[in-house]
Each structure stands twice: as C-alpha cells, then as structure tokens.
Design a protein around this motif. Structure first.
Motif, PDB file in Angstrom:
ATOM      1  N   PRO A 299       0.798  -1.231   0.000  1.00  0.00           N
ATOM      2  CA  PRO A 299       0.000   0.000   0.000  1.00  0.00           C
ATOM      3  C   PRO A 299       0.831   1.282   0.000  1.00  0.00           C
ATOM      4  O   PRO A 299       0.377   2.307  -0.508  1.00  0.00           O
ATOM      5  CB  PRO A 299      -0.824  -0.116   1.288  1.00  0.00           C
TER       6      PRO A 299
ATOM      7  N   TYR B  44       2.630   8.732   3.830  1.00  0.00           N
ATOM      8  CA  TYR B  44       1.605   7.686   3.881  1.00  0.00           C
ATOM      9  C   TYR B  44       0.926   7.670   5.256  1.00  0.00           C
ATOM     10  O   TYR B  44      -0.313   7.600   5.358  1.00  0.00           O
ATOM     11  CB  TYR B  44       2.220   6.318   3.571  1.00  0.00           C
TER      12      TYR B  44
ATOM     13  N   ASP C 107      -0.965  -5.927   2.255  1.00  0.00           N
ATOM     14  CA  ASP C 107      -2.118  -5.343   1.563  1.00  0.00           C
ATOM     15  C   ASP C 107      -3.421  -6.026   1.969  1.00  0.00           C
ATOM     16  O   ASP C 107      -4.505  -5.541   1.650  1.00  0.00           O
ATOM     17  CB  ASP C 107      -1.930  -5.354   0.038  1.00  0.00           C
TER      18      ASP C 107
ATOM     19  N   CYS D 123     -10.345  -1.673   0.612  1.00  0.00           N
ATOM     20  CA  CYS D 123      -9.931  -0.317   0.264  1.00  0.00           C
ATOM     21  C   CYS D 123     -10.868   0.635   0.990  1.00  0.00           C
ATOM     22  O   CYS D 123     -12.035   0.780   0.618  1.00  0.00           O
ATOM     23  CB  CYS D 123     -10.023  -0.111  -1.249  1.00  0.00           C
TER      24      CYS D 123
ATOM     25  N   VAL E 174      -5.156   5.489  -1.299  1.00  0.00           N
ATOM     26  CA  VAL E 174      -4.624   4.245  -1.868  1.00  0.00           C
ATOM     27  C   VAL E 174      -5.731   3.600  -2.682  1.00  0.00           C
ATOM     28  O   VAL E 174      -6.745   3.168  -2.148  1.00  0.00           O
ATOM     29  CB  VAL E 174      -4.155   3.279  -0.756  1.00  0.00           C
TER      30      VAL E 174
ATOM     31  N   ASP F 123      -5.566  -2.261   1.131  1.00  0.00           N
ATOM     32  CA  ASP F 123      -4.591  -1.709   2.065  1.00  0.00           C
ATOM     33  C   ASP F 123      -4.843  -2.321   3.437  1.00  0.00           C
ATOM     34  O   ASP F 123      -5.812  -1.995   4.111  1.00  0.00           O
ATOM     35  CB  ASP F 123      -4.736  -0.182   2.110  1.00  0.00           C
TER      36      ASP F 123
END
Length: 555
Positions: free
Chosen positions: A127, A205, A298, A387, A393, A397
């Motif tokens: 991610p 991030y 992920d 997600c 992203v 993730d």
C-alpha cells in the motif's frame, strides 16, 4: 529435441546476469537433467493483469533477474508509446528472496530507457507503493512481491499512473513489448541515475492514514498483531501509535521479515495453521481482537474471541470483515459507491441499499477492477482485501483496514458490545449470509481445465437439494461484466422457507495453482434467538453444496 533444449539453456546461461542462477543452470546442463530443464524452458512466464508471479530459479519459466529485466524493458517501452517519456516510475519491494535485486534491476532499466525511477527506501508494504504513485504523480509503479505465496515464489505487480493495477488491453500490450526483446544486451542498464526516496514517503503515507479515522472516536482496544514474517509491522505499529491506539502486542516469532516464513506452511492468514501462533499469543495477552497482515501487508485478517473454539478464537471471513467495515462507514455517513466482486457475499448490496447516499456495484475478481469503479468510496473482496480510503490508496490496504477495524472494535467496546454482536445484528436485519470456499491446490494444471470443462458440459441441476435456477458461463461476458473464465450458479430456496437462496461461483485462481469455488447461502433470521438454528442450517447446506459440487467437478 534434447540437443535443442541444451542449446536453449546455454543461450540463456550466456546472458544471465545473476551468478546464483547461472551456477544453478550450469549444474543442470552439466548433469543433462532434461526433465528439470524442460520444466524451466518449456515456455515463458506469462505477463498478465497480475503482472508476473512464479517460482524463483533459472530459465524463462521462473522468476529471475533475466525475466525481470525483460519485463521492465517491456513496461518502459509501453509507457513511452503511451507518451510518458521522462515520467517517473516508482518501485517498491518486499523482503522476499531476490526482491531487492529485482527492484534495482527495474530502476536501472527505467533510467536506461529515458524514464525517471524512484526506489522506495527499504522493504515496505505494497500500500505504501500504491500511495506513492498518486502522491508523487508517477506514470507507473511496480511492486516486487509474491504477496502470500510460498517462500520459493516471487512476483512483479504493475500499477499505472492512477495508482490502480493494470487491466486489459494494457496487459497484452505490455506482454507484446516484452516478447519483442531479443537479447538482454539490447536493454541499457546504467549503474546509477535513479532516486532512492527518503523516509518522508512513509511519513506522508502515515499522515494520509489520518483520513481513515474520525477525530475524537474511541481508541481503547487491545490488539494482538502478526505481520506473518512480512514487512507490515513497523508501518502498522507507527500508524496505531499516531492514531492514539494502545500499542499492539506483536507475535514475537513472526515479528521480523523472514523470506523463508519458517513458522507457517503458507504465509497466508487464510491457510490452516497460519494463525496458530497469533492465537497462542492471544491466549496469554487476552486482547479484544487479533489482527494479521499478509507478508506485503495489503490484506488484513481479523479474529474474535470464541469460547466454543479449541483455540479460543475464530477467524472472521473476509466477507464478515467486509460487511463490518461497510456498516461502520455507513454509520460515519460515508457516501459514494460501495463495491465488491462477484465472488464476495451479496450482503454488501443490502447494506448499501439501506444507506442514504450509497450506491452499489459488482465487478470481476480483483482490485484491478474494483479500483476503477466510478465514485468509489469503499471496496472489498472476500480474500481479505479492503480499500477504505480510495483517494489515498486505490488498492487494497491492510494497514488502513486494520485502523478502521480497531476503531470499530473500540467504539463497540465503549458501549459494551463486540464485532460478533454487530454481525448478529446484520444477520437479523438482512438475513444470515453464510459463505464458504472449496479450494483445491493442484500440481497438474490440466486438472483445473478438466474440472471447468466437465462443469460446462454437464452443469449441475441440483446442489444440496436446491434447484439450480440459473447457470451462467462468465466466459461469454455481458454488458455488466467483461468475459472471464468462470461459472456462476444461482440456487432457489427450499420449500420449507429455511433457505432463501444460494449462489456458487467456480473459477481458476489468478495467482496460484488452485481451482476455487465460492459458496454463499442466505438463511432468513426472525430474531436473535433464531441465530443458532440459522447458523446450523447454513453450515449444513454449505457442506452439502461442497460435497455435491466436488463430485460434479471431479475435484
């Protein structure tokens, strides 16, 4: 034939840039091991929407530096033909064997082709790479990972500039560029010229993860966490600390990245035994929930206390976590399109239908399709992918999903409730949507095509005593869905009204040598008191569907 095979192997050996695979191949040639050479030179790894994935080793049917250099050169040629000369390609990698080498080779090829290359500073979750593409305005991104595959595998996942994975026809166009490369000598690979990004990309991030949570929401939740020998730990624990959650108790035996994944048969939270150490830690630490990432972080797995289980804990299915997160977002008044795949539970459609400002859409399997839905607000697939922040992203993730699960568990805990209680509420409101999977791993891939052919030629008419009301060959495509190799059956309910209906989808796995059958049974629930009987009935029907379908497919 044998002479041609040896000649082909010698030609490959002459340009292989990796001393390890050169030595390995030279031994096979010297030994005259034509069986093993045939397994490596009987074709090439096929580049598709999932990029490349395969066993490490020498030869065109294995993952190695020569194969990766060709793949990188093909991608670079494609990007330049799309008008992206001089654009930036971001490259990330996990901690598997050869991942760092493959990433460096890719950076060199991109620079040699006239593109800019930006390498993530260390092995990091996928991610972070997907985030970096959008954050830096890159034209493409590459993640070197085999996700949750066995230790002997590695892979090469490609994203385009919108931060989502490739779909047709881009995969075929890139594959054609790869096939046109005659010799590695034709691929310039300078020894420098790319940028190694700083830790600030990780900080960016982490700052973005703030968008997932509600300011002032509950944070009191105790978590046991395992990164499954992967790269998720430092980023997840930093995200939890930033958000104000108590520090998770990390499973010590699986805390550090280890490409051999020594404590598990397969580094996939869904596989039997993979969560044993996490559950053992949980029995000592007594947390509220257990969270696991797969090795590239992920995906996100969640387990809840279960006094009836031998382990004392129960893994939630991906469909259950998907429904919980959707419900939490609806309560937070999230608006936009809620989407999942055709193999996931239909429960999400009911949750979205009851929510003001929420639309619903289904796609083919994989985030390469989910991420492209217009107006996307939330997406999940049953294989533990979620997600929850598509503007940050545009892919699954496991870090932000874990944050949102923790927030939901903390909010429920504050009112004396649990994730299990909320699942019960959903069953009473919408019916119990029970899902299961029949998944068969094979050595001989022809067994998968044989099973699909058998089902097409002789489709089942009854499964678990329920009439098959419709049978759909997904290979034909439709207005709603592109063609894909799969079969979908809808089953009518029973005469007694104990089952509202059922659904079965059969398809080959896109990333592993498996045939997968996705099962869903819907049982009406009059009240919370009826839940025990409803679950028993659903379990019985799912088991019968498994048995009947296994017989019909010959698996």
């Amino acid at each position: 034939m044998e002479r041609d095979l040896i000649a082909q192997a010698k030609t490959w050996l002459a340009e292989d840039p990796d001393p390890e695979t050169r030595e390995e191949l030279a031994r096979l040639i010297d030994a005259g091991d034509t069986t093993e050479l045939s397994a490596r030179f009987g074709g090439t790894l096929q580049f598709g929407t999932a990029g490349l994935r395969g066993e490490l080793g020498a030869g065109p049917l294995r993952m190695n530096r020569a194969v990766v250099i060709r793949a990188a050169a093909g991608l670079a040629a494609y990007l330049k033909k799309q008008g992206h000369t001089g654009g930036t390609v971001v490259i990330g990698y996990d901690a598997r064997h050869k991942s760092a080498d493959f990433a460096l080779d890719t950076a060199a090829v991109m620079v040699g082709a006239g593109l800019k290359a930006a390498l993530l500073p260390k092995p990091l979750p996928t991610p972070v790479l997907a985030f970096a593409i959008r954050h830096l305005g890159a034209v493409a991104g590459i993640e070197v990972t085999a996700s949750h595959n066995p230790p002997r595998d590695n892979g090469y996942k490609v994203y385009l500039g919108d931060g989502s994975q490739i779909v047709p026809p881009a995969d075929a166009e890139i594959a054609a560029e790869i096939a046109s490369i005659e010799s590695l000598a034709d691929v310039p690979r300078p020894s420098a010229g790319w940028e190694t990004l700083r830790e600030t990309i990780v900080e960016a991030y982490l700052e973005r993860t703030d968008a997932v949570l509600t300011n002032g929401s509950a944070r009191d939740v105790r978590v046991v966490y395992t990164p499954m020998h992967g790269v998720g730990r430092t980023v997840l624990t930093a995200a939890f600390e930033r958000a104000g959650f108590p520090a998770p108790t990390v499973v010590a035996e699986q805390a550090e990245p280890d490409p051999d994944f020594p404590t598990v048969a397969f580094p996939n939270p869904e596989e039997p035994g993979a969560m044993d150490l996490a559950f053992a830690t949980a029995r000592e630490a007594a947390p509220d929930i257990v969270i696991a990432n797969d090795p590239d972080a992920d995906r996100c797995a969640v387990a809840v206390p279960d006094p009836e289980s031998v382990e004392g804990w129960r893994m939630l299915r991906g469909d259950e976590v998907g429904a919980l997160l959707a419900t939490h977002l609806v309560h937070k008044k999230a608006q936009g399109t809620f989407t999942t795949t055709i193999v996931s539970s239909s429960l999400l459609s009911h949750i979205a239908a009851a929510a003001p400002g929420a639309d619903y859409e289904e796609t083919l399997t994989g985030f390469k399709w989910l991420a492209r839905v217009d107006g996307l607000r939330y997406a999940y697939e049953e294989a533990l992918g979620y997600c929850v922040d598509p503007e940050g992203v545009r892919d699954k993730d496991g870090i932000t999903a874990a944050l949102l699960v923790a927030e939901l568990a903390a909010e429920l805990k504050e009112s004396g409730r649990t994730l299990t209680d909320l699942l019960d509420d959903l069953a009473v409101e919408h019916g119990l949507h029970a899902t299961d999977q029949l998944s068969v791993r094979v050595q001989d891939l022809s067994l998968i095509s044989d099973a699909m052919r058998r089902l097409r030629e002789q489709p089942p008419t009854v499964l678990a005593g329920l009439q098959v009301s419709s049978a759909e060959d997904l290979a034909k495509g439709s207005e709603a869905l592109p063609a894909t190799d799969g079969l979908r059956y809808h089953l009518a309910g029973d005469a007694a009204g104990e089952v509202s209906g059922a659904r079965v989808i059969v398809r080959p796995s896109g990333t592993e040598p498996k045939i997968k059958c996705y099962l869903e049974v819907v049982v009406p629930v009059a009240s919370a008191i009826a839940l025990t009987d409803a679950r028993a009935r659903a379990t019985e029907v799912l088991a019968a569907i498994k048995s009947d379908l296994s017989r019909a497919a010959g698996i």
